[in-house]
Write an enzyme that holds these catalytic residues in place. Structure first.
Site, mmCIF file in Angstrom:
data_model
loop_
_atom_site.group_PDB
_atom_site.id
_atom_site.type_symbol
_atom_site.label_atom_id
_atom_site.label_comp_id
_atom_site.label_asym_id
_atom_site.label_seq_id
_atom_site.Cartn_x
_atom_site.Cartn_y
_atom_site.Cartn_z
ATOM 1 N N LYS A 27 0.838 -1.200 0.000
ATOM 2 C CA LYS A 27 0.000 0.000 0.000
ATOM 3 C C LYS A 27 0.874 1.252 0.000
ATOM 4 C CE LYS A 27 -3.599 -0.038 2.803
ATOM 5 N NZ LYS A 27 -4.970 0.188 2.327
ATOM 6 N N ARG A 97 -3.338 2.863 8.677
ATOM 7 C CA ARG A 97 -3.602 1.556 8.044
ATOM 8 C C ARG A 97 -2.345 0.712 7.958
ATOM 9 N NH1 ARG A 97 -8.279 2.410 4.137
ATOM 10 N NH2 ARG A 97 -8.513 4.652 4.085
ATOM 11 N N GLY A 106 -7.706 -7.778 4.835
ATOM 12 C CA GLY A 106 -8.523 -7.888 6.036
ATOM 13 C C GLY A 106 -7.844 -8.553 7.221
ATOM 14 N N MET A 108 -4.987 -7.551 8.873
ATOM 15 C CA MET A 108 -4.399 -6.664 9.887
ATOM 16 C C MET A 108 -5.315 -5.460 10.092
ATOM 17 S SD MET A 108 -0.410 -6.965 9.073
ATOM 18 C CE MET A 108 -0.623 -6.454 7.416
ATOM 19 N N ARG A 341 -3.509 -1.673 -6.398
ATOM 20 C CA ARG A 341 -2.711 -2.904 -6.256
ATOM 21 C C ARG A 341 -3.066 -3.833 -7.421
ATOM 22 N NH1 ARG A 341 -5.882 -5.118 -0.926
ATOM 23 N NH2 ARG A 341 -7.916 -5.078 -1.850
ATOM 24 N N HIS A 458 -4.680 -45.409 -3.875
ATOM 25 C CA HIS A 458 -5.281 -45.976 -5.081
ATOM 26 C C HIS A 458 -6.356 -45.041 -5.634
ATOM 27 C CE1 HIS A 458 -8.296 -48.572 -7.109
ATOM 28 N NE2 HIS A 458 -7.206 -49.057 -7.676
ATOM 29 N N SER A 807 13.314 -43.900 -15.347
ATOM 30 C CA SER A 807 12.175 -43.058 -14.998
ATOM 31 C C SER A 807 12.034 -43.129 -13.477
ATOM 32 C CB SER A 807 10.919 -43.571 -15.682
ATOM 33 O OG SER A 807 9.836 -42.784 -15.279
ATOM 34 N N CYS A 874 7.991 -40.231 -13.243
ATOM 35 C CA CYS A 874 6.611 -40.638 -13.507
ATOM 36 C C CYS A 874 5.808 -40.799 -12.226
ATOM 37 C CB CYS A 874 6.571 -41.909 -14.337
ATOM 38 S SG CYS A 874 7.289 -43.322 -13.504
ATOM 39 N N TYR A 894 12.343 -35.308 -19.337
ATOM 40 C CA TYR A 894 10.886 -35.120 -19.376
ATOM 41 C C TYR A 894 10.263 -35.342 -18.006
ATOM 42 C CZ TYR A 894 10.317 -40.214 -19.296
ATOM 43 O OH TYR A 894 10.343 -41.538 -18.922
HETATM 44 C C1 PEP Z 1 6.090 -44.657 -8.458
HETATM 45 O O1 PEP Z 1 6.358 -45.467 -7.588
HETATM 46 O O2 PEP Z 1 6.416 -43.464 -8.415
HETATM 47 C C2 PEP Z 1 5.317 -45.060 -9.637
HETATM 48 C C3 PEP Z 1 5.102 -44.231 -10.624
HETATM 49 O O3 PEP Z 1 4.786 -46.299 -9.625
HETATM 50 P P1 PEP Z 1 3.451 -46.706 -8.833
HETATM 51 O O4 PEP Z 1 2.823 -45.469 -8.334
HETATM 52 O O5 PEP Z 1 2.614 -47.431 -9.814
HETATM 53 O O6 PEP Z 1 3.991 -47.592 -7.761
#
Ligand code: PEP
Ligand code: MG
Length: 923
Positions: A27, A97, A106, A108, A341, A458, A807, A874, A894
């Site tokens: 401010k 202020r 909001g 302070m 702002r 899961h 990976s 992954c 990647y």
């Molecule tokens: C992992 O373990 O990061 C993975 C990609 O395999 P999963 O989650 O299937 O065990």
């Protein structure tokens, strides 16, 4: 030279600037900048955040010289205003202020109308001729001062106000007469005295001193501390304090107060947007006592002022090169700007504004890319709850998979399927946790709600893959399958009751909350193209089905980084074959071992023993027949299914690499646990229920996550992986024949030794060669591994001698590094975060300090023996922007994430490149 603690602004010039936010707060810095730009701002001064810092470090003592500096600046202000704080003939009123470097709306404290005393009230009444206004300002001042500075609860004042309104039979404060307000002020003062044991201060210098103290103290009030925690605001010195001459929007019909945005913050449309109230003070707009008018009406009511406002808002947007959120007050036809702002906006608006501003030449593409929070792109990809809708929140869990879903509660996958398919109902599947048995129900449900499990449970992983809304680990819900109810906070929700869940916030709401559909605009695509031009990391997707793969490709995926083959078996029919395979495999293996041993014995046996051995051998071979039959028939059933899936996936991903991971189920996920499933297995395998139960119990493991899973299955039951290689290579040949460019990358899970990898890799090549010879074709394929065990990272140089790519499976790598079960983190990780042991759930954001080190070691060692080694990630972290920055920095090629996170990853990867342009990546 002693440090400077106070910065003046007024009369066209200021000592501060916009880039001094760290010192002057947002401010204060912008008030200074507006003053320098020649915009009318009521003059004043800012006490720096360094003072706040010193105040806390120094046992709530101010630095030396501060009070003199405040005095000097106050005199300067008084001179400029031609009025004096506390002067009975010509009183100056000020606002005090807070304002930190990061916006904390909001959180302070603020005190308005400071300087009012009985003398000042009399003088102002004469000067303005508006008694009501002055008494109204006085009662507001006592309330704010009492509440903010002295901690008198606001409701003590509000009760009195309500009493008077009731007596006068009026609804609104504005309907109270001057006499009534006078009496209210008297009562307010009495309450103040009773609660504080002091008279309300009549010396404005005392008022000012106490108000400044209170604003500094508000930096550490519980709600400000909580806000900083929630929004991860760190590294600030404290709040600044702005003391500014008051201007009044409540002086009659030529006065007003309002808030406006230079563009529509909801849609992004480049149209002046805002609202105002004639004859009101700022807090009335916020409190919603009266309904404000749209800003366009100001043009009719005060055309000259409107023209000026438009001019200044244009100056401000051009100057700051971003949407501004502006507060203004009009005092008797004179316009004053009180704040500017950066305007908060919806994601949809943010994208449109960024792209429009590039087109208008206001900002460059890199700035546009860096302005969008990648995480928020989710909102553009999923339906969201209508922000205007009423919500009754009953619980909150983990925001496991974004989206908004409303439906009837069901507690079993069976019900979910029945209700959706037969009754055409929309359902939310509520489970303690999900398992592959629930997959059909998960597929048809609008959303999934679980009481256990974390972000990689899961339910969470599968839901994200499906792009389905999921709230996981909602521990305050008590599910009772027997009564088909869940209890939360004393409420009982039955099967068939409506609930709504928000996968982006984790909220669970009662009833049906209306949703709004996502609108993918051309601007979004444009922004993504700009991001693609900048990023170094490739973005792949975790996809197990052709539908997921198609979605991901539409969203810009450049390949599949993880196709979990066990997920392909979740569907009905298939799961039964997988179970048949798993349940019969141990018998096949054991009996085969027995046969080999007997054959050896027979070769060495003397005459008198051969008959007995032969007899036994025949008996064992007979015993083998049935399980072998079941085992091979299961594999035979699975082979064409797998082949078909791969053909479809390869076709969808034509020209792009597809990483297929061999079967890796912790066995407990695949065994039939429910009796009705066990009965079905008994029927199919033509054995008794008891026998099925015995087999299930023989396969029971105490620690399935550390048990017979991943490549260990491939080692003990080689036929399973052989079938998978055959399916992959056959599918590749079949689609290649049709002219599709196919690049399979076969990935082995849970590798921890060089020998494991070698043995399995040789098998892959043997089967692949066989298939290619039979088909008379050549397929370009690679064999690589997941690095998801600490040992694999530590011996990565050895593994990389044989593996063509790595990976990082950071779900398991996190689990194994911390020793935290990924399915049970819900019961203790929240406490770890609460107690500050962990900053974040390490399953959501990669723990760079520990797990990250293993990743770095793995890459370095791997590339030491194979410099061209292709490396990706992954685990679920692959879609998290902070982790993506880390992946960029450590030189991965990647990241792979669930389909709906692909755009997020594209943008995050571009931002990572902008943040660290010279990547170590060997791409
Ligand atoms: C992992 O373990 O990061 C993975 C990609 O395999 P999963 O989650 O299937 O065990
Ligand atoms: Mg894993």
């Amino acid at each position: 030279m002693s440090p400077k603690y106070v910065y003046f602004f007024g009369n066209g010039s200021a000592e501060g600037r916009a880039d001094m936010k760290h010192l002057l707060g947002g401010k204060g810095a912008n008030l200074a900048e507006m003053t320098n730009l020649g915009i009318p701002v009521p003059p004043g001064f800012t006490i720096t955040t360094e003072v706040c810092d010193a105040y806390y470090k120094n046992n709530q003592q101010y630095p030396k010289g501060l009070s003199e500096e405040i005095e000097q600046n106050l005199s300067r202000l008084e001179k400029l205003m031609g009025a004096k704080l506390g002067d009975p003939d010509n009183p100056l009123l000020v606002s005090v202020r807070s304002g930190a470097a990061a916006s904390m709306p909001g959180m302070m404290d603020t005190v308005l109308n400071l300087g009012l005393t009985p003398d000042a009230v009399n003088r102002l009444m004469k000067k303005t001729g508006n008694e009501r206004f002055v008494w109204d300002a006085y009662r507001r001042f006592i309330t704010m001062f009492g509440d903010v500075v002295m901690g008198v609860e606001r409701h003590s004042f509000e009760e009195i106000l309500d009493k008077y309104k009731k007596k006068a039979q009026v609804k609104s404060d504005t309907e109270l007469t001057t006499d009534q307000l006078k009496k209210i002020v008297e009562e307010f003062k009495a309450v103040y005295k009773k609660k504080t044991r002091e008279n309300f201060p009549n010396d404005p210098k005392v008022q000012l001193k106490k108000a400044i103290d209170a604003v500094f103290a508000s930096w550490n009030n519980p709600r400000a501390v909580k806000y900083r925690q929630l929004y991860e605001i760190k590294g600030l010195l404290g709040t600044a304090v702005n003391v500014q001459a008051m201007v009044f929007g409540n002086m009659g019909n030529h006065s007003a107060t309002g808030v406006c945005f230079t563009r529509n913050p909801s849609t992004g449309e480049n149209k002046f947007y805002g609202e105002f109230l004639i004859n009101a003070q700022g807090e009335d707009v916020v409190a919603g006592i009266r309904t404000p008018e749209p800003i366009a009406n100001l043009e009719k009511e005060m055309p000259e002022v409107y023209k000026q406002l438009v001019k200044y808002k244009n100056i401000l947007e051009n100057h700051f090169k971003d949407v501004q959120d502006i507060e203004f007050t009009i005092q008797e036809n004179r316009l004053f700007m009180l704040q500017t702002r950066t305007g908060k906006r919806t994601t949809q608006a943010a994208v449109k504004i960024a792209v429009d501003m590039v087109k208008e030449g206001l900002i460059d593409k890199k700035t546009a890319i860096s302005r969008i929070n990648p995480n928020e792109l989710d909102q553009l990809l999923h339906p969201t709850f209508d922000p205007k809708a009423k919500k009754e929140i009953i619980a909150a869990g983990l925001p496991a998979s974004p989206g908004a879903a409303t439906g009837k509660v069901v507690f079993s996958a069976e019900d979910a399927e029945k209700w959706t398919l037969e009754k055409k109902e929309k359902v939310i599947l509520v489970r303690k946790e999900t398992s592959p048995e629930d997959i059909g129900g998960m597929h048809v449900a609008k959303g999934i709600l679980t009481t256990r499990g974390g972000m990689t449970s899961h339910a969470a992983v599968v839901a994200r893959g499906m792009g389905k809304c999921c709230v996981a680990g909602c521990g305050s819900l008590h599910v009772d399958y027997k009564t088909q109810t869940f209890k939360v906070d004393g409420k009982i929700i039955k099967r068939g009751d409506y609930i709504s869940i928000d996968g982006s916030t984790g909220e669970v709401m009662l009833g049906m909350v209306p949703t709004v559909e996502p609108g993918l605009s051309g601007d979004f695509a444009t922004l993504m193209e700009w991001a693609d031009d900048v990023r170094k990391l490739k973005i792949r997707t975790n996809a197990d089905t052709p539908t997921d793969a198609k979605k991901a490709r539409e969203l810009g995926a450049e390949g599949i980084g993880l196709c979990r083959t066990e997920h392909m078996f979740f569907g009905e029919n298939r799961i039964d074959s997988v179970r048949q395979m798993i349940l019969s495999a141990p018998d096949v293996k054991n009996l085969k071992i027995k046969i080999t041993a007997l054959e050896k014995e027979l070769a060495k046996a003397t005459n008198n023993k051969t008959d007995a051995i032969k007899k036994e051998l025949m008996q064992v071979k007979k015993e083998l027949k049935e399980p072998l039959n079941l085992y091979t028939s299961a594999l035979k059933k699975l082979l064409p299914m797998q082949r078909r899936d791969f053909e479809q996936i390869f076709t969808t991903m034509d020209g792009l690499p597809v990483t297929i991971r061999f079967l890796d189920p912790p066995l407990h996920e695949f065994l039939p646990q429910e009796e009705y499933n066990q009965k079905e297995m008994a029927r199919q395998m033509k054995i008794s229920l008891k026998e099925v139960q015995e087999k299930v119990s023989a396969l029971h493991e105490l620690n399935p996550m550390l048990g017979h899973r991943g490549c260990r299955l491939g080692i003990t039951y080689p036929e399973i992986y052989d079938m998978q290689v055959q399916a992959i290579i056959e599918a590749a040949c079949n689609v290649k024949k049709k002219g599709i460019a196919v690049y399979p990358e076969i990935m082995l899970p849970i590798i921890s030794t060089e020998q494991e990898f070698n043995l399995l890799k040789d098998n892959v090549h043997r089967i692949a060669k066989n298939v290619m010879e039979k088909k008379g074709m050549q397929i370009e394929y690679m064999v690589g591994t997941m690095i998801e065990l600490p040992r694999a990272a530590l011996i990565a140089d050895k593994i990389a001698k044989h593996a063509e790519f790595f990976s990082f499976g950071t779900n398991d790598l996190t689990q194994m590094t911390f020793g935290f079960s990924r399915d049970d983190v819900g019961s203790f990780v929240p406490d770890y975060i609460e107690k500050g042991i962990l900053e974040k759930d390490p399953f959501q954001i990669l723990d760079q300090e520990g797990t990250g080190q293993l990743v770095e070691i793995g890459i370095k060692k791997g590339r030491s023996t194979r410099p061209e080694l292709k490396v990706g990630i992954c685990g679920e972290h692959g879609g998290n922007p902070q982790t993506i920055l880390f992946c960029h920095k450590v030189g991965m090629n990647y990241v792979s994430c669930s389909p709906f996170r692909v755009p997020i990853a594209r943008l995050a990867a571009a931002q990572a490149s902008l943040q660290q342009p010279v990547s170590q990546a060997t791409v």
